[in-house]
Design an enzyme around this catalytic site. Sequence first.
Site, PDB file in Angstrom:
ATOM      1  N   MET A   8       0.863  -1.180   0.000  1.00 57.98           N
ATOM      2  CA  MET A   8       0.000   0.000   0.000  1.00 57.98           C
ATOM      3  C   MET A   8       0.896   1.225   0.000  1.00 57.98           C
ATOM      4  SD  MET A   8      -3.037  -1.125   2.657  1.00 57.98           S
ATOM      5  CE  MET A   8      -3.927   0.406   2.388  1.00 57.98           C
ATOM      6  N   CYS A  98      -2.062  -0.495  -9.590  1.00 55.37           N
ATOM      7  CA  CYS A  98      -2.141   0.816  -8.944  1.00 55.37           C
ATOM      8  C   CYS A  98      -3.117   1.720  -9.693  1.00 55.37           C
ATOM      9  CB  CYS A  98      -0.770   1.473  -8.889  1.00 55.37           C
ATOM     10  SG  CYS A  98      -0.800   3.104  -8.109  1.00 55.37           S
ATOM     11  N   GLU A 201     -11.545  -5.976  -0.162  1.00 56.31           N
ATOM     12  CA  GLU A 201     -12.759  -5.890   0.665  1.00 56.31           C
ATOM     13  C   GLU A 201     -12.849  -7.000   1.717  1.00 56.31           C
ATOM     14  OE1 GLU A 201     -15.523  -2.906   1.230  1.00 56.31           O
ATOM     15  OE2 GLU A 201     -13.944  -3.038  -0.298  1.00 56.31           O
TER      16      GLU A 201
END
Length: 308
Positions: A8, A98, A201
């Site tokens: 991240m 990305c 998710e």
Amino acid sequence: MQVMLAPMEGVVDHLMRDMLSRVGGFDLCVTEFIRVVDQKLPKRVFYRLCPELLNGGLTPAGTPVRVQLLGQSPEYLAENAVRAVELGSHGVDLNFGCPAKTVNKSKGGAVLLKETETLYQILKAVRGAVPAEHIVSAKMRLGFEDKSLAIDNALALQEGGANLLVVHARTKTEGYRPPAYWDWIAKIREHLHIPVVANGEIWQADDAQNCMAQANTDLIMLGRGALAMPNLAQVVRGHQMPMQWQDVKQLLLDYSGYEIFGDKGRYYPNRIKQWLGYLQRQYSQAEELFNQIRTLRQSDEIVNVLSR
């Protein structure tokens, strides 16, 4: 079952990788991307983004770390991939997911999902250059604007030589808005013979079970969910209950005093505020704490609030 920690950008640096791997449950960490344009990068660039290379490519807790590269040039990506594994990276990962506009404008990340042949050429070059004993993995989304090329792109990456594929179950246009389309990962898996990792998710143990069932895989990658619940990897494995707020607060305090590979956490005030933004999803106390420290700019001021 394998659980990986997602790269991240600007969030999961080596300090966060160390903390989360100490909490445990991860089989592998992937670094923030190293941007490759038109040169073989000096060693210092790799050490800056992945100081674990100075520790055998392992976090202090012993979790293997894989360097991720982002770019569009097969030749230079191949050269830098070789350098990464020579320096101690546990394989090399290629970023085709990305969604950042600045990255996509310079022909990096998810925008390459419009160019199936380019994906193939990049993987072919990197796999041909990196010694066979090292894994070459790739991370992709389901597409850029739509999912029409999802299977073709996955096949191109496999045919180019990828040993493993991570799929974030949304397109670039869909960003991080729920839901994640885990069933599309199962559709991709039907056409591949390499392992496929599901990403996107996963916030709770139930999410992980639903994801693995719909994606038809027992390999998952956790990103934002691991920041919202620091022991999520252990929770989805069934080894622990969700971490209590008091323990989370202690992690926030520990983060202030970290000194790993000579780095004392120069960005502590900003990173703590950023981290609290994720924690608010699981812990109501995080919002109150954020409001108390949001105007503070010095690490010792924030530590004093946490200590109280």
